[in-house]
Design a protein around this motif. Structure first.
Motif, PDB file in Angstrom:
ATOM      1  N   SER A 253       0.817  -1.219   0.000  1.00 44.98           N
ATOM      2  CA  SER A 253       0.000   0.000   0.000  1.00 44.98           C
ATOM      3  C   SER A 253       0.849   1.266   0.000  1.00 44.98           C
ATOM      4  O   SER A 253       0.310   2.375   0.017  1.00 44.98           O
ATOM      5  CB  SER A 253      -0.925   0.011   1.222  1.00 44.98           C
ATOM      6  OG  SER A 253      -0.175  -0.036   2.427  1.00 44.98           O
ATOM      7  N   HIS A 254       2.174   1.113  -0.030  1.00 42.00           N
ATOM      8  CA  HIS A 254       3.088   2.257  -0.028  1.00 42.00           C
ATOM      9  C   HIS A 254       3.833   2.255  -1.365  1.00 42.00           C
ATOM     10  O   HIS A 254       4.632   1.353  -1.638  1.00 42.00           O
ATOM     11  CB  HIS A 254       4.065   2.133   1.140  1.00 42.00           C
ATOM     12  CG  HIS A 254       4.841   3.378   1.426  1.00 42.00           C
ATOM     13  ND1 HIS A 254       5.853   3.830   0.600  1.00 42.00           N
ATOM     14  CD2 HIS A 254       4.749   4.272   2.446  1.00 42.00           C
ATOM     15  CE1 HIS A 254       6.354   4.944   1.106  1.00 42.00           C
ATOM     16  NE2 HIS A 254       5.700   5.232   2.228  1.00 42.00           N
ATOM     17  N   ALA A 255       3.580   3.261  -2.194  1.00 40.84           N
ATOM     18  CA  ALA A 255       4.091   3.248  -3.568  1.00 40.84           C
ATOM     19  C   ALA A 255       5.610   3.118  -3.627  1.00 40.84           C
ATOM     20  O   ALA A 255       6.146   2.358  -4.443  1.00 40.84           O
ATOM     21  CB  ALA A 255       3.644   4.525  -4.295  1.00 40.84           C
ATOM     22  N   ILE A 256       6.330   3.857  -2.782  1.00 40.98           N
ATOM     23  CA  ILE A 256       7.790   3.809  -2.842  1.00 40.98           C
ATOM     24  C   ILE A 256       8.293   2.438  -2.418  1.00 40.98           C
ATOM     25  O   ILE A 256       9.137   1.827  -3.089  1.00 40.98           O
ATOM     26  CB  ILE A 256       8.405   4.919  -1.964  1.00 40.98           C
ATOM     27  CG1 ILE A 256       8.037   6.294  -2.528  1.00 40.98           C
ATOM     28  CG2 ILE A 256       9.921   4.748  -1.874  1.00 40.98           C
ATOM     29  CD1 ILE A 256       8.480   7.459  -1.664  1.00 40.98           C
ATOM     30  N   TRP A 257       7.745   1.902  -1.324  1.00 45.92           N
ATOM     31  CA  TRP A 257       8.212   0.608  -0.847  1.00 45.92           C
ATOM     32  C   TRP A 257       7.789  -0.531  -1.760  1.00 45.92           C
ATOM     33  O   TRP A 257       8.518  -1.510  -1.927  1.00 45.92           O
ATOM     34  CB  TRP A 257       7.752   0.366   0.589  1.00 45.92           C
ATOM     35  CG  TRP A 257       8.751   0.935   1.533  1.00 45.92           C
ATOM     36  CD1 TRP A 257       8.645   2.069   2.284  1.00 45.92           C
ATOM     37  CD2 TRP A 257      10.060   0.422   1.772  1.00 45.92           C
ATOM     38  NE1 TRP A 257       9.809   2.297   2.974  1.00 45.92           N
ATOM     39  CE2 TRP A 257      10.691   1.303   2.680  1.00 45.92           C
ATOM     40  CE3 TRP A 257      10.758  -0.681   1.305  1.00 45.92           C
ATOM     41  CZ2 TRP A 257      11.995   1.094   3.127  1.00 45.92           C
ATOM     42  CZ3 TRP A 257      12.058  -0.894   1.748  1.00 45.92           C
ATOM     43  CH2 TRP A 257      12.664  -0.011   2.651  1.00 45.92           C
ATOM     44  N   ALA A 258       6.634  -0.394  -2.392  1.00 42.17           N
ATOM     45  CA  ALA A 258       6.230  -1.406  -3.368  1.00 42.17           C
ATOM     46  C   ALA A 258       7.231  -1.451  -4.523  1.00 42.17           C
ATOM     47  O   ALA A 258       7.571  -2.523  -5.038  1.00 42.17           O
ATOM     48  CB  ALA A 258       4.830  -1.119  -3.880  1.00 42.17           C
TER      49      ALA A 258
END
Length: 317
Positions: A253-258
């Motif tokens: 659900s976290h764009a950077i971590w995805a």
């Protein structure tokens, strides 16, 4: 389990000399009650060095030492104790019978940093508590507030929130694009100690993955806790030693971590294609909810350390 230390050693490793000239002299007061004196910034400087502290046991139960490498904007204190005062992973691995080395990577903590733009090309980056609340996945992006009573965290979140401001005291300046200089110092450390088990977190996890490829004769096992990057594919070659990757919650659900995880998963697929053993612990997929980016500080940190210790015991090192 208890342990008895034979010695605690500390040293700096890596780095080189650089000479500066043509810089303007300054008049600065440096001592209490003193008068300003001339400071000449021209001359020789040492840079690119890394601080290392080693905890060596009287009777280690394992031949190979453990390296603990921290993440971006952090220092080795990440591994020593948790922000709320529990023993850190340093103590758990000592208790399991390993000699342990903790580093302050190049430009961090006791490694020191240097003049910019004369030696470092850019000014340092500093992390706000606002950014960290989101990037460390403690809560929603707008969940941070200066007043701790008004902060909003993710459900089931396992980080000791009452100690978040204490945790922020650990953060130090960092620079972008210093990977080659930092990796050089880590390589020099491995050359000095001999073969070791490398455990890295976040940026340090990326360095751990890279060390596995650059120094295959010196890395016996690699553990990457939520690595924020992975080496270039052209470095891959042949079967390597065992790897373990561990992920916490709220990543997809976290764009950077995805995006970070996608990069690492591509690297894992490449390793497996070359017959390298790569085990992955996806905590939320196992039903363990609430782990943040700082797995070694969450309330179940000891249990997670024990899982890594058990994995090392089962791996053919």
């Amino acid at each position: 389990m208890g342990f008895q230390l034979k010695n605690i050693v500390s040293f700096h490793i890596g780095g080189r000399n650089v000479s500066l000239s043509g810089r303007q002299k300054e008049l600065r007061r440096l001592a209490q009650g003193g008068t300003p004196r001339e400071i000449d910034p021209n001359g020789d400087y040492q840079f690119g060095q890394m601080y290392v502290q080693g905890y060596l046991q009287e009777n280690p139960r394992h031949q190979l030492p453990v390296m603990l490498w921290h993440g971006g904007g952090m220092t080795g204190v990440n591994w020593e104790t948790t922000p709320d005062g529990r023993p850190g992973w340093l103590h758990h691995f000592l208790g399991a019978g390993y000699d342990v080395y903790i580093c302050d990577a190049v430009e961090r903590g006791r490694s020191g940093w240097n003049a910019f733009p004369d030696i470092y090309a850019d000014a340092p980056l500093f992390r706000t508590k606002n950014e960290a609340w989101d990037m460390f996945r403690l809560g929603p992006k707008d969940g941070y507030h200066t007043d701790p009573a008004l902060r909003t965290s993710h459900p089931e979140m396992l980080f000791p929130l009452d100690s978040f401001d204490q945790f922020a005291c650990q953060w130090v300046p960092r620079w972008a694009d210093h990977e080659l200089m930092t990796m050089s110092a880590y390589g020099a450390l491995l050359e000095r100690t001999g073969p070791a088990i490398v455990i890295g977190h976040s940026q340090g996890g990326g360095f751990a993955l890279r060390a596995a490829l650059e120094f295959p004769h010196l890395v016996a096992a690699t553990v990457a806790l939520e690595p924020s990057g992975a080496p270039n594919r052209e470095w891959l070659a042949g079967k390597s030693h065992p790897h373990l990757i561990m992920w916490g919650d709220q990543i997809q659900s976290h764009a950077i971590w995805a995006g970070y995880r996608k990069t690492v998963e591509s690297h894992v697929a490449q390793l497996r294609g070359l017959k390298t053993t790569v085990d992955v612990i996806d905590l939320p997929a196992e039903g363990i909810r609430g782990n943040t980016h700082f797995l070694m500080m969450d309330s179940n940190a000891e249990a997670l350390a024990n899982r890594v210790i058990a994995w090392l015991g089962s791996a053919a090192l």
